[in-house]
Design an enzyme around this catalytic site. Structure first.
Site, PDB file in Angstrom:
ATOM      1  CB  THR A   1      -4.102   9.256   9.163  1.00 29.35           C
ATOM      2  OG1 THR A   1      -4.594  10.144  10.158  1.00 29.35           O
ATOM      3  CG2 THR A   1      -2.615   9.498   8.979  1.00 29.35           C
TER       4      THR A   1
ATOM      5  CE  LYS B   1      -2.929  12.073  12.593  1.00 27.35           C
ATOM      6  NZ  LYS B   1      -4.124  11.262  12.397  1.00 27.35           N
TER       7      LYS B   1
ATOM      8  CE  LYS C   1      -2.937   4.472   8.782  1.00 29.71           C
ATOM      9  NZ  LYS C   1      -4.134   5.290   8.553  1.00 29.71           N
TER      10      LYS C   1
END
Lengths: 260, 260
Positions: B96, B171, B239
């Protein structure tokens, strides 16, 4: 059974109709009498006050808008439900209202020899119409058992969560979740749209996995198809979350919206 | 097919194992070589750098921690994947990472005659182990079609969402949802606990209805049973959300956390 029904809005009209369809005798009241017409056509009788509803009924259901409406409809000394209910009669308040008021009604009912259940619902107008509501109850087990066959005419996930107020507390849990899930749906779909993605394809990619929710797979799909017909009033969600924040405050619990 | 695998953490180790189990030849690399042992036991070969992985492979997969890791592993002039890949070779980055970096890698790949796909996943360690991940891809259709049989060894909801970066954008939509849903689960269960309700009963009452989510019905159930074993690192979620907020900023979109 002789049932009474007070409040025939977008939810109540369907819920009461299910009881009549199952053969129960219904007496109804609404501040706007004209709204009762579809139920009268089904054979319900019209009453001129909540007290008159209670006089004609073994179990009285209330589905009104706000906790203040519940208080007035139930406790008004001249015209309220408690002024008309016979000893042993039952009040089931299906309004999303405050746990605090539910506890107060429970205590008052004990003094007067009534049964009381707080029994707010989840599932919206679609669930009310289909008779598939979730119903979250608080009160005495014996009262719950008396009323259960009636509630099962309207819903299929009917649970006693604890004493008076427990149904309302559970509904608060439901609304906290529903609101958070909707924030996620809105932010996620806005991001998808701005990023130039096919919004319906995004729902298919993420809706079936660990990010999935009823809100995404039902309301998100509606949004993506530009179907903006409402199924619930935003003022009601705001009212519900205000109740949740006040109750959380009283429990010394700081929820997100307060913490910022 | 000769596959390369870089990154054998909690996700990558299982994903690579599925490819080996289906008969593909794998060359693997990890900064911590010892972590590769289970894959070497299955017949994988160990490489000493990402470049060496690329030299031995038709398709190289990367599943590392951060966008900076992706950049180093792929673009390092001496040791990176692009320094070793033959013309026509393919890089699939399943980390990701940022949509911006995915676009950059896509452009660089065109210049060098490689195929590149950004292909982050959803489903956690459980999905990686079971081979049931959702895989959200961005890149060229021909590259996607080449790699699809490999991706289908690891997941079952594999979708091409658009050009380079579209997998990462999707995502981000997934993570925005997942985080919002988890906030809802935490606040709702905290409220339930403080209100004295049976938390597991609350999940049963609300989880199947309009407030339901994967998060509630899986993670909420874990919390209620006091199972606090992690399935994902919170630093990774932080993150991911930082990336989402930066990308939203760049699109002129104000998401909630920024609006307060």
């Amino acid at each position: 059974m002789r049932v009474g029904w007070i409040g025939v809005g977008v939810m109540g009209r369907h819920m009461c109709a299910h009881l009549i369809d199952r053969g129960h005798t219904a007496t109804v009241f609404s501040r706007t009498a004209a709204k009762c017409a579809p139920l009268l056509d089904k054979g319900a009788m019209l009453a001129t006050s909540p007290r008159e509803v209670a006089r004609a009924s073994d179990v009285v259901f209330t589905v009104v808008s706000t906790p203040d409406d519940v208080r007035r409809v139930v406790l008004d000394p001249a015209d309220g439900v408690f002024a008309g209910l016979r000893e042993g009669g039952v009040l089931v308040d299906m309004t999303t209202s405050t746990p605090t008021l539910a506890v107060e009604l429970g205590a008052e009912a004990v003094r007067r020899g009534f049964g009381v259940l707080d029994a707010p619902v989840s599932g919206g107008d679609v669930g009310a119409k289909a008779g598939t509501l979730s119903i979250m109850c608080g009160g005495e087990l014996t009262t719950f058992e008396t009323v259960l066959p009636l509630l099962e005419c309207m819903g299929r996930n009917v649970r006693l969560m604890g004493g008076a107020g427990s149904g309302q507390h559970t509904k608060m849990c439901n609304q906290i979740l529903a609101a958070s899930n909707m924030v996620g749906v809105c932010e996620s779909l806005l991001y998808a749209h701005r990023a130039g993605l096919d919004v319906e394809a995004v729902i298919k990619a993420v809706g079936a996995g660990a990010a999935g929710s009823w809100a995404m797979n039902n309301l998100g799909v509606k949004v993506a198809s530009r179907d903006l017909a409402p199924g619930f009033m935003i003022e009601h969600m705001v009212k519900d979350l205000r109740i949740a924040l006040r109750e959380a405050d009283a429990m010394g619990l700081q929820l997100q919206a307060r913490g910022r």
